[in-house]
Each structure stands twice: as structure tokens, then as C-alpha cells.
Write a protein that holds these residues in place. Structure first.
Motif, PDB file in Angstrom:
ATOM      1  N   LEU A 121       2.318 -12.938   3.182  1.00 10.21           N
ATOM      2  CA  LEU A 121       2.256 -11.549   2.723  1.00 10.21           C
ATOM      3  C   LEU A 121       0.994 -10.866   3.242  1.00 10.21           C
ATOM      4  O   LEU A 121       1.042  -9.710   3.670  1.00 10.21           O
TER       5      LEU A 121
ATOM      6  N   ASN B  53       1.914  -6.943   3.760  1.00  4.06           N
ATOM      7  CA  ASN B  53       2.648  -6.685   2.521  1.00  4.06           C
ATOM      8  C   ASN B  53       1.912  -7.192   1.285  1.00  4.06           C
ATOM      9  O   ASN B  53       2.491  -7.299   0.218  1.00  4.06           O
TER      10      ASN B  53
ATOM     11  N   GLY C  14       3.090   1.127  -1.293  1.00  5.65           N
ATOM     12  CA  GLY C  14       4.366   0.407  -1.253  1.00  5.65           C
ATOM     13  C   GLY C  14       5.534   1.338  -0.974  1.00  5.65           C
ATOM     14  O   GLY C  14       6.442   1.002  -0.212  1.00  5.65           O
TER      15      GLY C  14
ATOM     16  N   ARG D 145       5.399   2.065   2.720  1.00  3.55           N
ATOM     17  CA  ARG D 145       5.794   0.903   3.509  1.00  3.55           C
ATOM     18  C   ARG D 145       7.295   0.659   3.449  1.00  3.55           C
ATOM     19  O   ARG D 145       7.957   0.419   4.460  1.00  3.55           O
ATOM     20  N   HIS D 146       7.880   0.783   2.257  1.00  4.75           N
ATOM     21  CA  HIS D 146       9.303   0.492   2.096  1.00  4.75           C
ATOM     22  C   HIS D 146      10.187   1.629   2.626  1.00  4.75           C
ATOM     23  O   HIS D 146      11.281   1.370   3.135  1.00  4.75           O
TER      24      HIS D 146
ATOM     25  N   LYS E  28      10.209   1.008   6.348  1.00  4.65           N
ATOM     26  CA  LYS E  28      11.084  -0.123   6.688  1.00  4.65           C
ATOM     27  C   LYS E  28      12.555   0.259   6.526  1.00  4.65           C
ATOM     28  O   LYS E  28      13.386  -0.098   7.370  1.00  4.65           O
TER      29      LYS E  28
END
Length: 131
Positions: free
Chosen positions: A15, A20, A75, A78-79, A82
Motif C-alpha cells: 500500500l 494507497n 481517497g 485517487r478512487h 482510478k
């Protein structure tokens, strides 16, 4: 060095290496690396089991990070990034955010009736005190 300090942490290490790792997890890892590794393994299981596709996992991660009980912007970013890479549309991500936004409405569902009751009770007390 105690046994906890010497614990192998391949999931935590991965991670960290992948970007992450939430820096807020570092105190847990310092205090008890073995426990943190087990916790991360548990949290990663739904993502690594293959039961859900990668885009769905990203949608869930967006919802969790954007929820009013979490509000973790790095987060969310980042998500979302993605999910877009996996082919998600702006409309799909918007739908996820709309779904999670209803979590906050419960504050109003709880408090509004109480406000109405207490306002009425206050008015009754004020009126009674005038008599």
C-alpha cells in the motif's frame, strides 16, 4: 526489538509503495505492525477476492471516502481517478456521489421533528408562564 516490531507487513508495504497508504494509518503501524497488517488484509479482501469487478470496487471506495462520516478527499480523488481509468463515466461517478449524499439527510430526519416538538413545547411553556 519485540515480536511486533519484527512482524512482516507485505500488505502495508505494498500500500505504501503504490501510493494507497493513508498517512493517518502510520501510528497504528508503529504501535502494532502485526495488527495493522491483519486489519489491512481484512480491508483488502473484498478488493482482492475477485467477486466484484475493479470499477465497482472503485465506486464503493469513492462512496466510503466521500461519505459524511469519512470525508477523505485524497481517497476520493485517487478512487475517482482510478474509476475513470477503468472506463467509468462522469455520470456513473455522479450517481455514486448522489447515493452517498443521502447519508447526511438522516441528521435532518432525526433533528427536524425534535425541533418542531421542542419549539411547540417551548411555546406552551412561555404561554403558561404568562398566565
Amino acid at each position: 526489538m519485540n515480536a511486533a516490531d519484527a512482524a512482516a507487513t507485505p500488505i502495508c508495504d505494498a500500500l505504501r509503495a503504490s501510493g494507497n497508504w493513508n498517512p493517518n494509518w502510520e501510528p497504528f503501524a508503529e504501535l502494532d505492525p502485526a495488527w495493522t497488517e491483519k486489519f489491512m488484509a481484512m480491508g483488502m479482501a473484498p478488493m482482492t477476492s475477485g467477486v466484484l469487478d475493479a470499477k465497482t470496487i472503485e465506486f464503493i471506495a469513492i462512496a466510503v471516502d466521500a461519505s459524511c462520516t469519512h470525508l477523505y478527499a485524497p481517497g476520493v480523488r485517487r478512487h475517482i481517478r482510478k474509476a475513470l481509468e477503468l472506463g467509468a463515466t462522469k455520470e456513473e461517478i455522479t450517481a455514486v456521489l448522489q447515493c452517498v449524499s443521502v447519508l447526511g439527510i438522516h441528521s435532518m430526519s432525526l433533528a427536524a421533528p425534535i425541533l418542531i416538538e421542542e419549539t411547540a413545547a417551548h411555546a406552551t411553556r412561555v404561554e403558561a408562564s404568562r398566565k
